[in-house]
Every structure is written in structure tokens, then in C-alpha cells.
Design a protein around this motif. Structure first.
Motif, PDB file in Angstrom:
ATOM      1  N   PHE A  29       0.819  -1.213   0.000  1.00 40.47           N
ATOM      2  CA  PHE A  29       0.000   0.000   0.000  1.00 40.47           C
ATOM      3  C   PHE A  29       0.847   1.255   0.000  1.00 40.47           C
ATOM      4  N   THR A  30       1.976   1.215   0.712  1.00 40.20           N
ATOM      5  CA  THR A  30       2.814   2.397   0.810  1.00 40.20           C
ATOM      6  C   THR A  30       3.556   2.712  -0.484  1.00 40.20           C
ATOM      7  N   SER A  31       3.374   1.876  -1.507  1.00 39.27           N
ATOM      8  CA  SER A  31       3.947   2.168  -2.823  1.00 39.27           C
ATOM      9  C   SER A  31       3.127   3.187  -3.587  1.00 39.27           C
ATOM     10  N   TYR A  32       1.948   3.532  -3.057  1.00 41.24           N
ATOM     11  CA  TYR A  32       1.000   4.338  -3.816  1.00 41.24           C
ATOM     12  C   TYR A  32       0.637   5.641  -3.127  1.00 41.24           C
ATOM     13  N   VAL A  33       0.557   6.675  -3.937  1.00 40.97           N
ATOM     14  CA  VAL A  33      -0.166   7.862  -3.492  1.00 40.97           C
ATOM     15  C   VAL A  33      -1.635   7.592  -3.784  1.00 40.97           C
ATOM     16  N   MET A  34      -2.507   8.216  -3.012  1.00 41.27           N
ATOM     17  CA  MET A  34      -3.925   7.920  -3.112  1.00 41.27           C
ATOM     18  C   MET A  34      -4.719   9.198  -3.353  1.00 41.27           C
ATOM     19  N   GLY A  35      -5.816   9.039  -4.044  1.00 37.34           N
ATOM     20  CA  GLY A  35      -6.669  10.178  -4.313  1.00 37.34           C
ATOM     21  C   GLY A  35      -8.137   9.805  -4.216  1.00 37.34           C
ATOM     22  N   TRP A  36      -8.941  10.800  -3.965  1.00 37.14           N
ATOM     23  CA  TRP A  36     -10.398  10.676  -4.033  1.00 37.14           C
ATOM     24  C   TRP A  36     -10.906  11.594  -5.134  1.00 37.14           C
ATOM     25  N   PHE A  37     -11.832  11.066  -5.914  1.00 40.76           N
ATOM     26  CA  PHE A  37     -12.462  11.812  -6.990  1.00 40.76           C
ATOM     27  C   PHE A  37     -13.960  11.599  -6.893  1.00 40.76           C
ATOM     28  N   ARG A  38     -14.706  12.403  -7.606  1.00 35.84           N
ATOM     29  CA  ARG A  38     -16.150  12.227  -7.603  1.00 35.84           C
ATOM     30  C   ARG A  38     -16.727  12.600  -8.959  1.00 35.84           C
ATOM     31  N   GLN A  39     -17.883  12.017  -9.238  1.00 40.30           N
ATOM     32  CA  GLN A  39     -18.575  12.323 -10.487  1.00 40.30           C
ATOM     33  C   GLN A  39     -20.067  12.385 -10.227  1.00 40.30           C
ATOM     34  N   ALA A  40     -20.621  13.535 -10.508  1.00 40.01           N
ATOM     35  CA  ALA A  40     -22.059  13.740 -10.381  1.00 40.01           C
ATOM     36  C   ALA A  40     -22.724  13.425 -11.720  1.00 40.01           C
ATOM     37  N   PRO A  41     -24.018  13.106 -11.708  1.00 37.89           N
ATOM     38  CA  PRO A  41     -24.714  12.793 -12.957  1.00 37.89           C
ATOM     39  C   PRO A  41     -24.608  13.937 -13.959  1.00 37.89           C
ATOM     40  N   GLY A  42     -24.221  13.600 -15.170  1.00 35.77           N
ATOM     41  CA  GLY A  42     -24.135  14.589 -16.216  1.00 35.77           C
ATOM     42  C   GLY A  42     -22.930  15.495 -16.145  1.00 35.77           C
ATOM     43  N   LYS A  43     -22.039  15.225 -15.211  1.00 39.84           N
ATOM     44  CA  LYS A  43     -20.851  16.073 -15.056  1.00 39.84           C
ATOM     45  C   LYS A  43     -19.585  15.241 -15.213  1.00 39.84           C
ATOM     46  N   GLU A  44     -18.494  15.948 -15.485  1.00 41.06           N
ATOM     47  CA  GLU A  44     -17.212  15.275 -15.592  1.00 41.06           C
ATOM     48  C   GLU A  44     -16.700  14.912 -14.196  1.00 41.06           C
ATOM     49  N   ARG A  45     -15.837  13.901 -14.173  1.00 35.95           N
ATOM     50  CA  ARG A  45     -15.201  13.532 -12.921  1.00 35.95           C
ATOM     51  C   ARG A  45     -14.306  14.673 -12.439  1.00 35.95           C
ATOM     52  N   GLU A  46     -14.329  14.928 -11.149  1.00 31.70           N
ATOM     53  CA  GLU A  46     -13.507  15.995 -10.596  1.00 31.70           C
ATOM     54  C   GLU A  46     -12.726  15.488  -9.395  1.00 31.70           C
ATOM     55  N   SER A  47     -11.617  16.157  -9.158  1.00 29.21           N
ATOM     56  CA  SER A  47     -10.776  15.767  -8.035  1.00 29.21           C
ATOM     57  C   SER A  47     -11.380  16.262  -6.729  1.00 29.21           C
ATOM     58  N   VAL A  48     -11.061  15.555  -5.667  1.00 33.68           N
ATOM     59  CA  VAL A  48     -11.518  15.926  -4.334  1.00 33.68           C
ATOM     60  C   VAL A  48     -10.312  16.139  -3.416  1.00 33.68           C
ATOM     61  N   ALA A  49      -9.476  15.110  -3.296  1.00 32.68           N
ATOM     62  CA  ALA A  49      -8.341  15.192  -2.377  1.00 32.68           C
ATOM     63  C   ALA A  49      -7.292  14.159  -2.766  1.00 32.68           C
ATOM     64  N   ALA A  50      -6.066  14.388  -2.293  1.00 29.13           N
ATOM     65  CA  ALA A  50      -4.980  13.451  -2.547  1.00 29.13           C
ATOM     66  C   ALA A  50      -4.043  13.446  -1.343  1.00 29.13           C
ATOM     67  N   ILE A  51      -3.315  12.342  -1.212  1.00 29.24           N
ATOM     68  CA  ILE A  51      -2.428  12.184  -0.068  1.00 29.24           C
ATOM     69  C   ILE A  51      -1.178  11.433  -0.501  1.00 29.24           C
ATOM     70  N   ASN A  52      -0.044  11.814   0.087  1.00 24.14           N
ATOM     71  CA  ASN A  52       1.193  11.153  -0.305  1.00 24.14           C
ATOM     72  C   ASN A  52       1.328   9.796   0.378  1.00 24.14           C
ATOM     73  N   ARG A  53       2.448   9.122   0.122  1.00 19.00           N
ATOM     74  CA  ARG A  53       2.585   7.740   0.575  1.00 19.00           C
ATOM     75  C   ARG A  53       2.621   7.610   2.090  1.00 19.00           C
ATOM     76  N   SER A  54       3.228   8.571   2.745  1.00 20.03           N
ATOM     77  CA  SER A  54       3.341   8.480   4.204  1.00 20.03           C
ATOM     78  C   SER A  54       2.146   9.080   4.929  1.00 20.03           C
ATOM     79  N   GLY A  55       1.383   9.895   4.214  1.00 21.52           N
ATOM     80  CA  GLY A  55       0.262  10.580   4.840  1.00 21.52           C
ATOM     81  C   GLY A  55       0.615  11.957   5.375  1.00 21.52           C
ATOM     82  N   SER A  56       1.842  12.397   5.120  1.00 26.83           N
ATOM     83  CA  SER A  56       2.297  13.666   5.678  1.00 26.83           C
ATOM     84  C   SER A  56       1.886  14.872   4.843  1.00 26.83           C
ATOM     85  N   SER A  57       1.505  14.654   3.593  1.00 23.22           N
ATOM     86  CA  SER A  57       1.106  15.765   2.717  1.00 23.22           C
ATOM     87  C   SER A  57      -0.253  15.468   2.100  1.00 23.22           C
TER      88      SER A  57
END
Length: 124
Positions: A29-57
Motif C-alpha cells: 500500500f505504501t507504494s502508492y499515493v492515493m486520491g479521491w475523486f467524484r462524479q455527479a450525474p451529467g458532469k465530468e469527474r472531478e478531483s476531491v483530495a490526494a495524499i502522499n505515501r506516508s500521509g504527511s502531505s
């Protein structure tokens, strides 16, 4: 390769809170940075949040700053999205994503692996 499974979505009234979870399996798991995205009906996917591998950023879209918090528990191979002060415009399918890039990103094209999504509905 990594597999991602989101949970925690649901129906909530405006002003309420939800916490989404994304459990990862497969490669470390620590090999990956992680992100959250969202998509509302009829809209393009948009970014929400992201976090680095350690969780510090962490990084946030302007629309959720001060209301949402991304975090990760590397011992549990899980990333979270705490959502407070929810608004009807937060209604969407929320996806978590993983990337082996060095730093976190709010660009969906930087992510290689995606979960199936979890529905969040905020009523007014």
C-alpha cells in the motif's frame, strides 16, 4: 497491481457528515499515493483530495477545503475521506484511486487504479 474497494457512502442531510473508506489489496500500500475523486450525474469527474505515501502531505480541491479531510492508515491498507458540512452539491459517486507516482496529484490522469465507487447523496 492493487485492488480498491470503497465503502461508507449513503444518504445524509445537508450539514451532516460521512466517512468514506477505501481498502486496498495487492501490492504494498505504501507504494502508492492515493486520491479521491467524484462524479455527479451529467458532469465530468472531478478531483476531491490526494495524499502522499506516508500521509504527511495532503491536497484538496477548492470546493472541499476546510470541510473534507483525507487520511490514510498504512497498517490497515486503507485511505479515508472524512466529509463534514456536506452540501447538496457534494452529491456524486466517489471513487478512490491509486498511483505509483512519486508525489500526490489532483489530476485523474495520473492515477492508474480505481475502485468501483460509492454513492453519496446529500439532501437539502
Amino acid at each position: 497491481q492493487v485492488q480498491l474497494v470503497e465503502s461508507g457512502g449513503g444518504l445524509v442531510q445537508a450539514g451532516g457528515s460521512l466517512r468514506l473508506s477505501c481498502a486496498a489489496s495487492g501490492r504494498t500500500f505504501t507504494s502508492y499515493v492515493m486520491g479521491w475523486f467524484r462524479q455527479a450525474p451529467g458532469k465530468e469527474r472531478e478531483s476531491v483530495a490526494a495524499i502522499n505515501r506516508s500521509g504527511s502531505s495532503t491536497y484538496y480541491a477548492d470546493s472541499v477545503k476546510g470541510r473534507f479531510t483525507i487520511s490514510r492508515d498504512n497498517a490497515k491498507n486503507t485511505v479515508y475521506l472524512q466529509m463534514n458540512a456536506l452540501k447538496p452539491e457534494d452529491t456524486a459517486v466517489y471513487y478512490c484511486a491509486a498511483s505509483s507516482r512519486v508525489g500526490p496529484s489532483l489530476r485523474d490522469n495520473d492515477y492508474y487504479y480505481w475502485g468501483q465507487g460509492t454513492q453519496v447523496t446529500v439532501s437539502s
